[in-house]
Design a protein around this motif. Sequence first.
Motif, PDB file in Angstrom:
ATOM      1  N   PHE A  64       0.840  -1.209   0.000  1.00  0.00           N
ATOM      2  CA  PHE A  64       0.000   0.000   0.000  1.00  0.00           C
ATOM      3  C   PHE A  64       0.871   1.254   0.000  1.00  0.00           C
ATOM      4  N   ILE A  85      -5.589  -3.210  -6.346  1.00  0.00           N
ATOM      5  CA  ILE A  85      -5.920  -2.233  -5.300  1.00  0.00           C
ATOM      6  C   ILE A  85      -6.478  -2.958  -4.074  1.00  0.00           C
ATOM      7  N   ALA A  86      -7.319  -3.960  -4.336  1.00  0.00           N
ATOM      8  CA  ALA A  86      -7.875  -4.759  -3.237  1.00  0.00           C
ATOM      9  C   ALA A  86      -6.772  -5.494  -2.485  1.00  0.00           C
ATOM     10  N   ASN A 130      -3.667  -4.467  -2.064  1.00  0.00           N
ATOM     11  CA  ASN A 130      -3.026  -3.475  -1.192  1.00  0.00           C
ATOM     12  C   ASN A 130      -3.880  -3.178   0.032  1.00  0.00           C
ATOM     13  N   TRP A 131      -5.193  -3.009  -0.189  1.00  0.00           N
ATOM     14  CA  TRP A 131      -6.081  -2.668   0.919  1.00  0.00           C
ATOM     15  C   TRP A 131      -6.185  -3.823   1.913  1.00  0.00           C
ATOM     16  N   THR A 132      -6.109  -5.046   1.423  1.00  0.00           N
ATOM     17  CA  THR A 132      -6.119  -6.194   2.338  1.00  0.00           C
ATOM     18  C   THR A 132      -4.907  -6.154   3.257  1.00  0.00           C
ATOM     19  N   VAL A 139      -3.540  -3.433   4.358  1.00  0.00           N
ATOM     20  CA  VAL A 139      -3.906  -2.438   5.372  1.00  0.00           C
ATOM     21  C   VAL A 139      -4.823  -3.073   6.418  1.00  0.00           C
ATOM     22  N   LYS A 157     -14.869  -0.234   1.564  1.00  0.00           N
ATOM     23  CA  LYS A 157     -13.544  -0.664   2.042  1.00  0.00           C
ATOM     24  C   LYS A 157     -13.289  -0.233   3.483  1.00  0.00           C
ATOM     25  N   TYR A 158     -13.859   0.896   3.890  1.00  0.00           N
ATOM     26  CA  TYR A 158     -13.656   1.345   5.269  1.00  0.00           C
ATOM     27  C   TYR A 158     -14.504   0.541   6.254  1.00  0.00           C
TER      28      TYR A 158
END
Length: 436
Positions: free
Chosen positions: A168, A287-288, A290-292, A294, A340-341
């Motif tokens: 991320f 992108i998912a 990277n967010w995973t 996080v 996502k939040y």
Amino acid sequence: MKQKPNLSFWKLWNLSFGFFGVQIAYALQSGNISRIFRTLGADPHSLSFFWILPPLMGILVQPIVGTLSDKTWTRWGRRIPYLFVGAAVAVAVMCLLPNAGSFGMAVGTALIFGLFALMLLDTSINMAMQPFKMLVGDMVNEEQKAKAYSIQSFLCNAGSVVGFLFPFIFTWLGLKNVAPEGVVPDSVIWSFYIGAAILILCVIYTVLKVKEWNPQEYREYNPVEEKNETSANWITLLKNAPATFWKVGLVQFFCWSALLYMWTYVVDAVSETVWNTTDPASEDYQIAGNWTGVLYAIQAMGSVVWATILPRFKNTKMAYAVSLLIGGIGFALIPFCPDKYLQIIPFLLIGCAWAAMLAMPFTFVTNALQGYGHMGAYLGLFNGTICLPQIVAALLGGTVFTLIGGHQSSMMIVSGVLLIIGACCVSLINDKKKKD
């Protein structure tokens, strides 16, 4: 036998500092392996098979490293040589694994190369990880062990957060998060490169700062095992194990099966739920991914907070069961959080279960083993209750995935159900500090 001397905070810190780098490597592996293999072309129905190797290597390597290092005496120490060799191999493999799709190989060849690299990576990480636990056991007195392991726990969680966040962060800094089909993005590749550099620097720091005792000094501070203490084989030990050993092992079976399915399918589940895609060639999928990372970091931070709350429970079994139940609810919520939040909430809940899974099982088992002897051997065997469930879950993963309709997000509900079953099994444990 002499009393082990008290060590200053910084000496305790130095004993475990390399663990920070090792945990970054472990976080990069657990957070990105499914993403890498999906990018290389792995089918979701067979994805869980790639996760057989990590627990298999763990169940083989950790007891072997422990046994061999017990008998190793060199000018550099008895544990440190294994630590350094394991870290050096891990660094080399971390530079190769994410490039599996960049060498122009066919899909099948790239997957086999990646699988072989994963086997070496997990072997070397386990080889580097085990000596840190042993260094504390060798050189820290009973009064300071809790402090030493708390430092190790802090470094473990800090390394996890850093490793999970790397893709991320590097995407935010401008590295490409998409690549040609079958090629791993630069954001992931450079995460492994930087992680490898930090790993070797942390280990070198520990090697330079820690001086292990020589054989004579070791015998002065540590009891020498009696012959009859080492004569029993593993089969005999398992036959004579207290009932609590097996009851906690049953809870472990459901817990670690749930975690295996999370590690295997969560990137696809988050991508499917929030970004409506499971295509690894798409920008949204990366992108998912990277967010995973996080979300994994948030889980680790939630685990740290919950670990401070667990001691407030008057009943240890209740604390264990409630934690697993909360984590099970967290897993089940993942498919129902389309923003996502909102996904932060389930992962904070999963962090509660993770905190309990790291601490509670060993509390019950070590209490039950008082008076049994062979503590080290029993704890080595107990590690099998972490590894074997993952192997079983990985072997059955494709079948379960097919039975639930081939939706990755639904595998999170499976994980939730498994964790709730584990919470129910906690009631079987006899929480008493005596043989049962």
